[in-house]
Enzyme design. Structure first.
Site, PDB file in Angstrom:
ATOM      1  N   ASN A  71      67.054   9.546  13.571  1.00 35.51           N
ATOM      2  CA  ASN A  71      67.394   8.372  12.769  1.00 35.51           C
ATOM      3  C   ASN A  71      67.331   7.083  13.580  1.00 35.51           C
ATOM      4  O   ASN A  71      66.998   6.022  13.046  1.00 35.51           O
ATOM      5  CB  ASN A  71      68.780   8.532  12.141  1.00 35.51           C
ATOM      6  CG  ASN A  71      68.682   9.134  10.762  1.00 35.51           C
ATOM      7  OD1 ASN A  71      67.752   9.863  10.461  1.00 35.51           O
ATOM      8  ND2 ASN A  71      69.639   8.837   9.912  1.00 35.51           N
TER       9      ASN A  71
ATOM     10  N   HIS B 249      72.282  18.050  13.003  1.00 37.38           N
ATOM     11  CA  HIS B 249      71.572  17.215  12.039  1.00 37.38           C
ATOM     12  C   HIS B 249      70.424  18.025  11.452  1.00 37.38           C
ATOM     13  O   HIS B 249      69.375  18.185  12.076  1.00 37.38           O
ATOM     14  CB  HIS B 249      71.051  15.942  12.716  1.00 37.38           C
ATOM     15  CG  HIS B 249      70.298  15.046  11.789  1.00 37.38           C
ATOM     16  ND1 HIS B 249      69.390  14.103  12.236  1.00 37.38           N
ATOM     17  CD2 HIS B 249      70.298  14.938  10.433  1.00 37.38           C
ATOM     18  CE1 HIS B 249      68.866  13.473  11.210  1.00 37.38           C
ATOM     19  NE2 HIS B 249      69.401  13.964  10.097  1.00 37.38           N
TER      20      HIS B 249
ATOM     21  N   SER C 151      73.771  12.474  10.281  1.00 38.39           N
ATOM     22  CA  SER C 151      72.672  11.811  10.965  1.00 38.39           C
ATOM     23  C   SER C 151      73.145  10.584  11.720  1.00 38.39           C
ATOM     24  O   SER C 151      72.347   9.907  12.361  1.00 38.39           O
ATOM     25  CB  SER C 151      71.592  11.398   9.954  1.00 38.39           C
ATOM     26  OG  SER C 151      72.133  10.505   8.990  1.00 38.39           O
TER      27      SER C 151
ATOM     28  N   GLU D 123      68.730  18.758  15.228  1.00 41.19           N
ATOM     29  CA  GLU D 123      69.380  18.157  16.384  1.00 41.19           C
ATOM     30  C   GLU D 123      70.757  18.809  16.543  1.00 41.19           C
ATOM     31  O   GLU D 123      71.530  18.873  15.586  1.00 41.19           O
ATOM     32  CB  GLU D 123      69.529  16.650  16.199  1.00 41.19           C
ATOM     33  CG  GLU D 123      68.201  15.914  16.218  1.00 41.19           C
ATOM     34  CD  GLU D 123      68.348  14.434  15.930  1.00 41.19           C
ATOM     35  OE1 GLU D 123      67.979  13.619  16.780  1.00 41.19           O
ATOM     36  OE2 GLU D 123      68.838  14.095  14.829  1.00 41.19           O
TER      37      GLU D 123
END
Length: 229
Positions: A187, A137, A116, A149
């Protein structure tokens, strides 16, 4: 993509391995200790039994587990076509893991970095196959989260991206490509909220317990309303 290696049998590794196995993939689940991977199998079995109750699909635990082989150390990944790494977000540890994987895996194997925050290009630089390193991710819990992601590094090849997208699609995931930037999207946005909560405590607006309770209680009300409807 015959054999998928999953390095790291913690929370994320367990979720990735289960998601792969329940979508028909053969998995090699590896960690540094046999007791860790044995416990991971027990967790996956329990997760499969609870899947329907938690709003997921009905799963045959024995069938899912039958697709997972466990191993210890990077050498157990020798036959993997793709390795999804899920070790702790500590650069020193990740670097050691990738150096070991690079030596143990066949040259054409693709490495997927489940992170992340750590730059994909940085990870790729410690391997001899930077064009075959890509970031994904995964969100937690992995089997229940449909979006991921997808993060190409500077050297990631189009072929690596294509194969990774195909695997993610087969896992039931929607891959959203983002640039290799600090925190990516989810994040980076989330940390704004976390930092603002810390500033509230710093400014004396409330103590940490009160800030936590505001969000816990508001979530309880939302969930309770949904359940009644």
């Amino acid at each position: 993509m015959n054999v998928i290696g999953v390095m790291g049998a913690g929370v994320m590794g367990v979720g990735v391995a289960q998601n792969l196995a329940q979508t028909g993939h053969d998995v090699v689940l590896v960690d540094k200790d046999e007791a860790i991977v044995a416990q991971a199998l027990a967790t996956i079995r329990n997760n499969c039994r609870m899947s329907r109750l938690m709003g997921g699909p009905a799963l045959d635990a024995d069938e899912v587990i039958s697709r997972i082989t466990i191993g210890v150390g990077a050498d157990a990944m020798a036959k993997a076509d793709i390795v999804i790494e899920n070790v702790t977000e500590n650069w020193d540890i990740k670097r050691e893991v990738y150096e070991a994987l690079d030596a143990a895996c066949k040259p054409e194997a693709i490495f997927i970095v489940n992170t992340s925050a750590i730059p994909i290009t940085k990870v790729a630089a410690v391997t001899g196959r930077p064009e075959r390193v890509v970031g994904v991710h995964f969100m937690n819990p992995v089997p229940a989260k449909p979006a991921v992601e997808l993060i190409p590094g500077f050297h990631t090849s189009p072929g690596t991206l294509e194969k990774t997208r195909a695997l993610l699609t087969a896992m039931g995931k929607k891959s959203i490509e983002v640039k290799d930037a600090c925190g990516f999207i989810s994040n980076r946005v989330l940390m704004l909220t976390v930092n603002e909560a810390a500033y509230l405590v710093y400014e004396g607006v409330a103590d940490a317990e009160s800030v936590d309770e505001v969000f816990r209680r508001s979530e309880e009300r939302r969930v309770g309303k949904e359940c009644r409807s």
